[in-house]
Design a protein around this motif. Structure first.
Motif, mmCIF file in Angstrom:
data_model
loop_
_atom_site.group_PDB
_atom_site.id
_atom_site.type_symbol
_atom_site.label_atom_id
_atom_site.label_comp_id
_atom_site.label_asym_id
_atom_site.label_seq_id
_atom_site.Cartn_x
_atom_site.Cartn_y
_atom_site.Cartn_z
ATOM 1 N N LYS A 379 0.906 -1.434 -0.019
ATOM 2 C CA LYS A 379 -0.201 -0.045 -0.065
ATOM 3 C C LYS A 379 1.000 1.161 -0.005
ATOM 4 O O LYS A 379 0.300 2.481 -0.068
ATOM 5 C CB LYS A 379 -0.816 -0.021 1.171
ATOM 6 N N HIS A 380 2.114 1.200 0.145
ATOM 7 C CA HIS A 380 3.138 2.492 0.268
ATOM 8 C C HIS A 380 4.171 2.149 -0.695
ATOM 9 O O HIS A 380 4.451 1.257 -1.187
ATOM 10 C CB HIS A 380 3.387 2.507 1.728
ATOM 11 N N PHE A 388 -1.846 4.095 -1.433
ATOM 12 C CA PHE A 388 -1.963 5.335 -0.888
ATOM 13 C C PHE A 388 -1.249 6.492 -1.743
ATOM 14 O O PHE A 388 -0.132 6.337 -1.904
ATOM 15 C CB PHE A 388 -1.529 5.235 0.705
ATOM 16 N N GLY A 420 -2.315 8.206 3.065
ATOM 17 C CA GLY A 420 -2.459 6.945 3.700
ATOM 18 C C GLY A 420 -2.629 6.965 5.027
ATOM 19 O O GLY A 420 -2.703 6.242 5.791
#
Ligand code: NIG
Ligand code: FE
Length: 420
Positions: A379-380, A388, A420
């Motif tokens: 997600k990062h 995000f 995020g």
């Protein structure tokens, strides 16, 4: 309804997007050849579109756009991920810095009861509120330097109740600062052997009492500790003792992320591969067999900390050899009272000049690989659909300026978008 257009501010950390999880955000990067590249972000802060702006405008014609950043002539980079920091402590170590400049070594100061111990004493004597306030100021400075996700260690308590106090302070900041920066919290109780203890006893206490208690606090929702760290070096925890702590941490469900081979070769690469470490930091003294172990382990990331070697005049870690051995390399600031540096742009410059990494390697190490070292690359760490929208927008058409123009990130960073 009407589009709201926000013009760029000259404040490096713009407040527009802070706390706007509920907003649709559009970030534009204009490019005269393609007619512009746009990024659209949904209510959850996830990237839902990345591509030509003309198409994006058509797709989102009927959507309400809460925030719109015009980034014409600028570069959009992934938010920086700082893979290694010690941000929760009181006092300073300026006098020790002067002692080191006069020729004393880090371990000489540590063995004389200074170093980590002097920070443990200053922290124990400080009020919780002042430790918390200092932490929040540091986190804010990191965010202003473009860091959107940071690993944060405890470790200046050593005794269980003191470590828990620091973990609680980190936990409180994690929620109060969630619109400023994302945190991954690490328990680093094995940062030094307490003065009134020995390696055997300290290890046994961490394994039998401290780790199960922290796992219990996690389970009851009081803490959110994701990683366990051990300072594995000569004069601190031996390979064998560090391994006992790490196996126990693993059995309790923690990710393993430890300090290895900084001052002496400790076989940390092979040991980390055995226990299935997510990351091993420092590695200034890593040997060939350990690089092989890390490569075979596949998932173990080498977190290199060029500011530490620079401040302590250590031999630099073998970044080129690690990369050649296909070990993923990440970067961290190692922000701590011994190395007062929180700027990932400066870290990337040091990685290039001092560790001989390319600018592309440094950027990947300071974003995607650092996210992987925290188990968060899903997600990062990159500007990709469904990750995000943690972004750094610099006022330059050449992204390399964030590294090349070193020491100047405060002026070059125009926006930090923390979704995020
Ligand atoms: O990463 N090496 C161990 N820990 C820190 C230093 C901590 C301190 O000296 O306070 C580091 O460099
Ligand atoms: Fe460290």
């Amino acid at each position: 309804s009407a589009r709201q257009v926000v013009t760029p501010s000259f404040d490096p950390l713009t407040p527009y997007l802070a706390g706007k999880r509920q907003a649709n955000i559009t970030v534009l990067e204009e490019d005269p050849l393609t007619g512009g590249v746009g990024i659209a972000v949904n209510h959850d802060g996830l990237i839902v579109y990345i591509g030509r702006t003309d198409r994006m405008r058509v797709i989102y014609r009927d959507f309400t756009v809460d925030k719109h950043i015009d980034a014409t002539g600028m570069c959009v980079l992934p938010g920086f991920v700082d893979a290694h920091t010690h941000p929760v402590w009181a006092g300073d170590r300026i006098d020790e810095f002067a002692m080191k400049l006069r020729g004393m070594s880090y371990m000489e100061i540590h063995e004389a009861g200074g170093g980590i111990f002097s920070t443990v004493d200053a922290t124990s004597a400080a009020k919780t509120s002042s430790i918390y306030n200092a932490l929040c100021i540091r986190l804010k400075k990191m965010a202003e330097s473009g860091t959107t996700l940071v690993e944060c260690k405890s470790g200046y308590g050593l005794e269980l109740n003191k470590e828990v106090r620091l973990l609680e302070v980190l936990q409180q900041a994690k929620s109060s600062q969630k619109n400023t920066i994302n945190m991954s919290i690490t328990y680093c109780g094995a940062h030094a052997i307490p003065r009134n203890s020995n390696m055997e006893e300290a290890t046994k206490r961490i394994v039998d009492v401290d780790l199960p208690y922290i796992a219990h606090l996690n389970k009851t929702g009081k803490l959110d500790v994701e990683n366990v760290d051990v300072f594995c070096d000569r004069g601190v925890f031996s390979e064998q003792h560090a391994e006992l702590i790490l196996w126990k941490a693993k059995s309790l469900g923690f990710q393993l992320n430890f300090h290895g081979d900084e001052l002496y070769p400790m076989n940390s690469g092979q040991m980390g591969a055995r226990v299935g470490a997510t990351a091993i930091s420092h590695l200034e003294r890593i040997g060939e067999a350990d690089m092989g172990g890390m490569r075979r382990a596949k998932r173990t990331v080498a977190v290199l900390l060029p500011s530490t070697g620079f401040a302590m005049r250590l031999r630099p870690p073998p970044a080129r050899k690690l990369i050649a051995a296909r070990v993923p390399v990440a970067l961290g600031s190692d922000f701590n009272p011994n190395v007062y540096c929180y700027s990932m742009p400066l870290i990337m410059n040091l990685a290039c000049v001092y560790l001989r990494m390319t600018m592309e390697e440094a950027l990947v190490a300071a974003t995607l690989n650092a996210a992987a070292s925290l188990g968060k690359s899903d997600k990062h760490g990159s500007i990709v659909y469904n990750k995000f929208a943690d972004l750094v927008i610099i006022n330059s058409p050449r992204w390399e300026n964030i590294i090349y123009d070193f020491g100047n990130h405060g002026q070059i960073i125009k926006f930090v978008v923390m979704a995020g």
